[in-house]
Design an enzyme around this catalytic site. Structure first.
Site, mmCIF file in Angstrom:
data_model
loop_
_atom_site.group_PDB
_atom_site.id
_atom_site.type_symbol
_atom_site.label_atom_id
_atom_site.label_comp_id
_atom_site.label_asym_id
_atom_site.label_seq_id
_atom_site.Cartn_x
_atom_site.Cartn_y
_atom_site.Cartn_z
ATOM 1 N N GLY A 224 1.013 -1.276 -0.029
ATOM 2 C CA GLY A 224 -0.181 -0.045 -0.111
ATOM 3 C C GLY A 224 0.690 1.325 0.043
ATOM 4 O O GLY A 224 2.195 0.965 -0.011
ATOM 5 N N ALA A 225 0.336 2.486 -0.103
ATOM 6 C CA ALA A 225 0.948 3.709 -0.191
ATOM 7 C C ALA A 225 1.698 3.892 0.977
ATOM 8 O O ALA A 225 3.047 4.270 0.937
ATOM 9 C CB ALA A 225 -0.012 4.876 -0.188
ATOM 10 N N SER B 29 -2.036 -9.586 -3.732
ATOM 11 C CA SER B 29 -0.578 -9.084 -3.825
ATOM 12 C C SER B 29 0.335 -9.811 -3.351
ATOM 13 O O SER B 29 1.683 -9.807 -3.732
ATOM 14 C CB SER B 29 -0.356 -7.883 -3.031
ATOM 15 O OG SER B 29 -1.247 -6.760 -3.329
ATOM 16 N N CYS C 270 -3.011 11.174 11.197
ATOM 17 C CA CYS C 270 -2.087 11.954 10.645
ATOM 18 C C CYS C 270 -2.266 13.371 10.885
ATOM 19 O O CYS C 270 -1.169 14.187 11.242
ATOM 20 C CB CYS C 270 -1.724 11.944 9.131
ATOM 21 S SG CYS C 270 -3.012 12.017 8.335
ATOM 22 N N GLY D 17 -3.984 13.013 2.409
ATOM 23 C CA GLY D 17 -4.765 12.190 3.486
ATOM 24 C C GLY D 17 -5.854 11.501 3.064
ATOM 25 O O GLY D 17 -6.259 10.352 3.732
ATOM 26 N N HIS E 278 0.489 17.923 6.033
ATOM 27 C CA HIS E 278 -0.419 18.520 6.624
ATOM 28 C C HIS E 278 0.048 19.718 7.329
ATOM 29 O O HIS E 278 1.019 19.705 7.915
ATOM 30 C CB HIS E 278 -1.111 17.804 7.639
ATOM 31 C CG HIS E 278 -2.149 16.680 7.076
ATOM 32 N ND1 HIS E 278 -2.402 16.562 5.663
ATOM 33 C CD2 HIS E 278 -2.803 15.695 7.632
ATOM 34 C CE1 HIS E 278 -3.306 15.687 5.547
ATOM 35 N NE2 HIS E 278 -3.651 14.838 6.902
HETATM 36 C C1 2RA Z 1 -6.906 12.676 6.285
HETATM 37 N N1 2RA Z 1 -6.227 12.358 8.672
HETATM 38 O O1 2RA Z 1 -5.958 13.752 6.131
HETATM 39 C C2 2RA Z 1 -6.811 11.789 7.336
HETATM 40 C C3 2RA Z 1 -6.025 10.477 6.965
HETATM 41 N N2 2RA Z 1 -5.886 9.625 8.091
HETATM 42 O O2 2RA Z 1 -7.772 12.562 5.447
#
Ligand code: 2RA
Length: 354
Positions: A12-13, A41, A130, A161, A261
């Site tokens: 995955g990413a 996979s 995150c 995200g 972010h």
């Molecule tokens: C978002 N924090 O940025 C969430 C991803 N887990 O959408």
């Protein structure tokens, strides 16, 4: 004997970023490394630290002999499989939302509450969302200095995200509007995207354009109009910092940034604050980089810090009308410290204790 590490969700990413992180490390504490993914996979070959490994299908037996299993998979997969890994003797370090608020599962950011890794009755340790993580190393350091009592944040969350789908959508929107004079008439971006074959109904961004726009929504609808991302900031900050009654209010906003972010933080403390002390505290925190020189127009932006491991902090000000309060701006790569890196750092710390 060197511990055995499993990476569940290797293809995955976030799994890919995890492998990049391991490949970039000068040394790793692992003996065997196992890559695990869905049966779809299985069989895929991936190179980790110069050795080609074959991805194994997720099954109970793959956890036999594993000391630490990192999970970078959707909530429902973690909910089912992290306990299986733990029952087979591994410590599961889980990056999903399945266990974050479980009182028997510590939610760990090494810079803030590393001691909690020992407190794991279920054999599971959770990694924060995150959005929370992107500010936590910085916030934890000023909390230790001044004693946090209230937290008001606005997030500026990147498209990644929302996963690869989010990145693809933003790129497609940017391509569709490139070179066009849009943004001066209400609804023109939306109309142009629809015309270009990008219906809003297909967007992961709450049915609004993300190109040339900001969208005050991230996550799913919860009670009283709150978005799930906003409640995560509140609940997870309380748990990580160990302040169950911390006053928190968050507004989460999606912005047309691919990765990293940012958060505007308004934090109130028990003790008197000063910008100079806050700058010193941030500068001394190992994983924080101070980027704060208003006289030179120096501050962190996602475009300048993406791909980096630290949390970048700038725009540090003493609030004019709020006692004992600091305002500052943080940027953190949501796929690195915000996800893969924190999980990996917890695993490395655990390895020292086995
Ligand atoms: C978002 N924090 O940025 C969430 C991803 N887990 O959408």
């Amino acid at each position: 004997m060197a511990p055995t590490l499993a990476l569940v969700g290797a293809t995955g990413a976030v799994g890919g970023v995890m492998i990049d992180i391991m490949n970039a490390r000068e040394s790793v504490p692992w003996g065997e490394i196992r890559l695990i993914a869905s049966p779809r996979s299985a069989g895929k070959k991936m190179t980790v630290r110069g050795t080609e490994l074959t991805v194994q299908a997720l099954a109970p037996e793959v956890f036999d002999g594993v000391d630490i299993a990192m999970f970078d998979v959707p909530d429902e997969i973690s909910a089912e499989w992290a306990p299986i890994a733990a029952a087979r003797g591994a410590v599961a370090v889980d990056n999903s939302g399945a266990f974050r608020m479980d009182p028997e599962v510590p939610l760990v950011v090494p810079e803030v509450n590393l001691d909690q890794i020992a407190n794991r009755p279920k054999g599971i340790i959770a990694n924060p969302n995150c959005t929370t993580l992107s500010m936590m190393a910085a916030l934890g350091s000023v909390h230790r200095e001044f004693g946090l009592t209230e937290l008001v944040v606005a997030s500026y969350q990147a498209a990644s995200g929302a996963g690869q789908e989010g990145i693809d959508r933003l790129q497609a929107e940017l391509s569709a509007i490139a070179g066009k004079e849009l943004g001066s008439v209400a609804g023109d971006v939306r109309t142009e995207l629809e015309r270009a074959g990008l219906p809003m109904a297909d967007s992961p961004f709450a049915g609004a354009p993300l190109a040339l726009n900001v969208v005050p929504w991230a996550g799913s609808l919860k009670e009283d109009g709150w978005a799930s991302e906003e409640l995560k900031v509140r609940n997870e900050s309380r748990k990580i910092l160990g302040i169950p009654e911390l006053k928190v209010s968050a507004t989460c906003v999606r912005v047309p940034v691919v990765t990293t972010h940012s958060l505007a933080v308004h934090a109130t403390f028990e003790r008197e604050v000063s910008v100079a002390t806050a700058q010193k505290v941030f500068a001394e925190q190992a994983s924080v980089v101070l980027v704060d020189d208003p006289t030179e127009g120096v501050f962190p932006t996602p475009a300048d810090v993406v791909g980096g491991d630290p949390t970048y902090v700038g725009r540090i000000r003493q609030a004019l009308d709020f006692p004992n309060t600091l305002d500052f701006f943080v940027c953190g790569d949501n796929l690195r410290k915000g996800a893969a890196l924190n999980t990996y750092e917890v695993a490395e710390e655990l390895a020292k204790t086995l």
